[in-house]
Structure formats: structure tokens, C-alpha cells
Enzyme design. Structure first.
Site, PDB file in Angstrom:
ATOM      1  N   HIS A 123       0.816  -1.216   0.000  1.00  0.00           N
ATOM      2  CA  HIS A 123       0.000   0.000   0.000  1.00  0.00           C
ATOM      3  C   HIS A 123       0.851   1.268   0.000  1.00  0.00           C
ATOM      4  CE1 HIS A 123       0.343  -0.142   4.537  1.00  0.00           C
ATOM      5  NE2 HIS A 123       0.372   1.170   4.373  1.00  0.00           N
ATOM      6  N   ASP A 153       0.119  -7.787   1.458  1.00  0.00           N
ATOM      7  CA  ASP A 153       0.491  -6.371   1.503  1.00  0.00           C
ATOM      8  C   ASP A 153       2.010  -6.195   1.534  1.00  0.00           C
ATOM      9  OD1 ASP A 153      -0.154  -3.645   1.436  1.00  0.00           O
ATOM     10  OD2 ASP A 153       0.178  -3.465   3.586  1.00  0.00           O
ATOM     11  N   GLY A 231       3.383   6.679   7.749  1.00  0.00           N
ATOM     12  CA  GLY A 231       4.779   6.940   7.411  1.00  0.00           C
ATOM     13  C   GLY A 231       5.692   5.859   7.936  1.00  0.00           C
ATOM     14  N   ASN A 232       5.236   5.154   9.004  1.00  0.00           N
ATOM     15  CA  ASN A 232       5.967   3.984   9.483  1.00  0.00           C
ATOM     16  C   ASN A 232       5.753   2.774   8.582  1.00  0.00           C
ATOM     17  OD1 ASN A 232       5.563   5.241  12.636  1.00  0.00           O
ATOM     18  ND2 ASN A 232       7.507   4.232  12.161  1.00  0.00           N
ATOM     19  N   SER A 233       4.732   2.821   7.748  1.00  0.00           N
ATOM     20  CA  SER A 233       4.404   1.683   6.891  1.00  0.00           C
ATOM     21  C   SER A 233       5.621   1.213   6.107  1.00  0.00           C
ATOM     22  CB  SER A 233       3.306   2.061   5.892  1.00  0.00           C
ATOM     23  OG  SER A 233       2.073   2.167   6.528  1.00  0.00           O
ATOM     24  N   LEU A 285      -6.466 -24.082  -1.825  1.00  0.00           N
ATOM     25  CA  LEU A 285      -7.345 -25.227  -2.060  1.00  0.00           C
ATOM     26  C   LEU A 285      -8.706 -24.805  -2.586  1.00  0.00           C
ATOM     27  CD1 LEU A 285      -6.642 -27.461   1.072  1.00  0.00           C
ATOM     28  CD2 LEU A 285      -5.638 -27.604  -1.215  1.00  0.00           C
ATOM     29  N   GLY A 286      -9.065 -23.540  -2.461  1.00  0.00           N
ATOM     30  CA  GLY A 286     -10.385 -23.105  -2.892  1.00  0.00           C
ATOM     31  C   GLY A 286     -11.460 -23.484  -1.898  1.00  0.00           C
TER      32      GLY A 286
END
Length: 503
Positions: A123, A153, A231-233, A285-286
């Protein structure tokens, strides 16, 4: 020797002996605070050393984002339930004065190779038109996205540099609750800020609201009270040894002391494939699953089976749909390795090779000699599921067999399939059933969400391919104990337990 002379000698002796005892007490009293201060100084120095050692492997990422056709509205508040909303709003607020069409935001990253590969959050670089990376020593580089993985992510970006300081990675499986946790990043453009706290919890899941749109469903998280802000992301969460235990990713509201990090073991696993292939090939596996421990009603129905993972739904055309796996099965092991939670099952399947045989230990009722059934499945590559639009309710139909379960059914025919817009192409003769044509809104079926157009394939493991079979199966059910009903709903195989008094 007279008494007076003896007393003088004794007094003199006492005066020479007593002062050392007083002096010893003073030394002990002085030593105690000195030792405590020394210990505090050592701890203080440990934090300083971690910051000095780790910071050169941390980068500040400045992202110029592409114009958005539907930008998120910014009402100035910071109380959204969406864990990502604080980060989205932060990116939207950071505007270049010369451009009202493109926004600029900051995130953080971790150098994972000396030749310029950097690990961060997906992100952070999402919709990036331009990415600039700044090192601790002030050098700046343009970066390109090597690959992203939305479910985790995780993203990897690349700069053209050599001889970079590489972060030391821990084994996040060995991280313990209560350990010191130190976050380094660029919150609110305050570069290389260091905050510390503890590992508050491990294996956190289900932290998203239904409306979050995050798509992150692939892992549990490390929870920390180290202060994390927008901002730490993408920056590191490290232990007292300066080893990265996670990637700071989410917060649950500003100033709450509740932050989340992706365990570094998963992030590294994804990053390695992004570097080599530009894509992470995730096996699946669905199936939809939940832990047996989370469902008291189902555990009771399974006569005391305590551990395992319930198969809630089998997605049509998914890998499991081609196997003998069924809804309401309980998976207890993958290739002999015990699984008791949904996350453990996902972790085991994720790393399997696509198309290879995987053996599942499965319990289903009625038990076959009290032992698990061995079922072979071949994991496929994960694809984003396609939402199925809900159908408009059909007019009630009182024909068929209205009964204690609160439904009326009819035999499945091409006409009924057309009426209820049913896709029968994926059904085998083992999965054919009767169609629900009416639901009593006060009955057990309605309480479990069964609707018109659903196909009932069995009740308590008795096939219901005809109305007569359905009637016989219903006649024998004990709704006080609970009836297991297998269904095909919107093409997916599911199950419900219909039980009197159940919520």
C-alpha cells in the site's frame, strides 16, 4: 588496672571499631543506587545501539501517486474503523503545491540486499507514478517496483546501488509476547523516528472490518504497543538484538498503542519470489474454513472432536472441488503435520508446490472406524475470487414437501434451474439434490440463512436427490441434537447445522 583506666581504654577501642561499621553501611547504601543506575544505563545504551545499527538499513520512500478518479474523501477525522484509512488519508493530505492532481506521501522500507532490493508494504507504493528512496546518509535514488503481493500487503522495489547495509532478519516464529519491540520509520515525514514498546500479542487475525477493502487475509499479525503512525508503513519492527521481526503495516486508530506488523518470515518468503519471478505464486485449495474451537455447536455435533479446521465451503472450479473433500469435513493434518487453526492450514498450503499431491487427514461424520480419512488434493494457484451477484428473491412456492426444517423443495429440473438462474454445469451425480422453493421465515432453515434456489444435496449424510429421499431424511432427523444439511449455494458447496434453540 583500675576501673577508670579500663573504661577509657574500652571507650577508645569502641571509637576505633565503630566508625568502620558505619562506613560499611554507607558504602552499601551508595552501591545500591549505583548498580541500579548502571543497569538502566546498560538498557539505555542497548536501545541507542539498536537505533544506530538498524537505521542505515532503513530507507525513507517518497511516492508520487497517479491521479485517482475516486480519491478518498478527507473530513479531517482520524477515527475510521478501516486500519488502512489513516495511511490513505495521510497520503491524500501530502500535496505538492504545484500540482493538485498528484499526491505525494511517505513510507518506509528495509534494505534486504546489498545490491538495492528493498522490502516495503504494497500500500506504500500502490498507484505510484514516481518512487524516490532516501538513505540514512542522505543519498537519494529513483526506484522501480519489482513486484507486489496484495493478500500479504508486501512489495519489493529496486534501486541502482551497491554495497548497501542490509537489515538482519530474525525468525519471527521465535518472537515471544512481552519482548521489547522497536519501530523505526518516517511517521508524518519525521524521518528516522525511533519508538519502542513491546510485542503485545502474536497471531492476531480478523482485524479488518468488512468494508476495509484491504484484501489482506493471508497472515496473522504481530501486535505491538510501539508507537506506529502513517509513514511507518513498510519500516521495520525489531527486537533488542536489532533483528527485524516484522514490517510495520497497520494501526487501529491514532494514539491507541495498537499497531500491527507482518511477520518477517512471511514477508521474506513473499519477497524472495517477487525478486526471482516478479510475482508470488500462492497455493490454495479453494475452500472457506474456520477453526473447530470457534464453533461450539459444530464441535458438539462432531461428538467431542476438539481440534481441527472445518471446511465451510468448497468453491466451484477450485482445486478442492476436484477432490473428495466435502463441506463439513474437519481437516486435522496436512502431509502429517497437525493443524488446529485456520492460519496453520493456510500457512501449510501456501508453501506447497502448485499441482503436487497433498494428503489431508480428514474427519467426517459418520466416522470410519474413528480414524481420519486420507484425502489427496492438488493445490492450485490462488486467484482473486469473483463476487457472485445476489439473485432477486423468487415468489413463494408451496409445492413440494413443507416440513419441520421450514422449507419446501422440488426435484431439480431444467425449468427450475432456469427459474432460479442455477448453473448446473459443475454438478456431478453425487452432488445433485432438491431445490428449495419456499422458506418459512420462522423456521430453522431461515435462521441459518437458507434461501429459495439453494440446492439441498444431503441431510445427515443421507443423499437427497429426490423429494422422496428428502422426506425420508427429514423424518429421521433430530432437530434438538442438530441436523447436518449439505447445500449448493451460488455454485459453492456449503453446509448448515439446523438445531432448535441455536442462535
Amino acid at each position: 588496672m583500675n576501673i577508670s583506666k579500663f573504661c577509657l581504654i574500652s571507650l577508645a577501642a569502641a571509637m576505633t571499631i565503630a566508625p568502620p561499621r558505619v562506613h560499611a553501611r554507607a558504602e552499601v547504601a551508595a552501591a545500591r543506587p549505583t548498580a541500579a543506575l548502571d543497569l538502566a544505563r546498560q538498557l539505555n545504551q542497548a536501545f541507542v545501539q539498536v537505533a544506530e545499527d538498524v537505521s542505515p538499513a532503513v530507507v525513507v520512500i517518497t511516492v508520487t501517486q497517479k491521479p485517482s478518479a475516486n480519491p478518498h474523501a478527507d473530513d479531517g477525522s482520524d477515527d475510521s474503523d478501516d486500519p488502512f484509512e489513516q495511511f490513505r488519508r495521510y497520503f491524500q493530505r501530502q500535496r505538492q503545491p504545484q500540482s493538485q492532481e498528484r499526491s505525494v506521501g511517505q513510507g518506509s522500507g528495509i534494505i534486504i540486499s546489498a545490491d538495492g532490493y528493498i522490502l516495503t508494504n504494497r500500500h506504500v507504493v500502490e498507484d505510484a507514478e514516481k518512487i524516490e528512496v532516501r538513505l540514512k546518509d542522505g543519498r537519494t535514488y529513483s526506484a522501480k517496483v519489482r513486484g507486489v503481493d496484495a493478500p500479504a500487503d508486501v512489495a519489493v522495489i529496486k534501486i541502482d546501488a551497491k554495497g548497501l547495509t542490509v537489515a538482519k532478519l530474525a525468525d519471527s516464529d521465535k518472537t515471544r509476547v512481552g519482548e521489547f519491540a522497536i519501530a523505526i520509520g518516517a511517521p508524518f515525514a519525521l524521518d528516522y523516528s525511533v519508538t519502542f514498546g513491546h510485542v503485545s500479542a502474536k497471531d492476531r487475525s480478523n482485524i479488518f472490518s468488512d468494508e476495509s477493502g484491504s484484501g489482506m487475509q493471508d497472515q496473522n499479525f504481530i501486535q505491538t504497543d510501539a508507537n506506529i503512525n502513517p509513514g511507518n508503513s513498510g519500516g521495520p519492527l525489531v527486537n533488542i538484538d536489532g533483528e527485524v521481526i516484522g514490517i510495520n503495516t497497520l494501526i487501529r486508530g491514532l494514539h491507541t498503542g495498537i499497531g500491527f506488523a507482518i511477520p518477517i518470515n512471511l514477508a521474506k518468503q513473499v519477497a524472495d519470489q517477487l525478486i526471482s519471478d516478479g510475482k508470488y505464486h500462492r497455493s490454495w485449495l479453494g475452500i472457506s474454513i474456520r477453526s473447530l474451537k470457534e464453533d461450539d455447536k459444530f464441535r458438539e455435533w462432531m461428538d467431542g472432536l476438539q481440534d481441527g479446521v472445518i471446511v465451510e465451503e468448497i468453491i466451484p472450479d477450485g482445486p478442492a472441488a476436484k477432490s473428495r473433500l466435502r463441506a463439513a469435513d474437519v481437516i486435522t493434518a496436512v502431509d502429517g503435520k497437525k493443524v488446529t487453526t485456520s492460519q496453520q492450514l493456510k500457512d501449510e498450503i501456501r508453501v506447497k508446490k502448485i499441482g503436487q499431491d497433498v494428503t489431508l487427514d480428514v474427519y467426517r461424520k459418520p466416522y470410519e472406524g474413528g480414524k481420519p480419512v486420507k484425502i489427496i488434493v492438488k493445490p492450485g494457484e490462488f486467484v482473486e475470487p469473483t463476487d457472485i451477484a445476489a439473485e432477486e428473491p423468487q415468489a413463494p412456492d408451496s409445492s413440494g414437501s413443507h416440513n419441520a426444517l421450514g422449507v419446501a423443495v422440488r426435484a431439480l429440473t431444467p425449468e427450475l434451474a432456469k427459474r432460479f438462474n442455477l448453473d448446473l454445469s459443475h454438478l456431478t451425480e453425487l452432488k445433485v439434490g432438491v431445490v428449495v422453493t419456499f422458506v418459512d421465515q420462522s423456521g430453522l432453515a431461515a435462521q441459518s440463512g437458507i434461501e429459495q434456489g439453494d440446492i439441498i444435496t444431503s441431510i445427515d449424510d443421507h443423499p437427497t436427490t429426490t423429494v422422496r429421499q428428502f422426506r425420508e431424511a427429514v423424518r429421521n432427523v433430530n432437530t434438538q441434537k442438530g441436523a447436518m444439511v449439505h447445500l449448493i449455494i451460488d455454485g459453492s458447496e456449503k453446509f448448515e447445522i439446523l438445531k432448535e434453540g441455536a442462535e
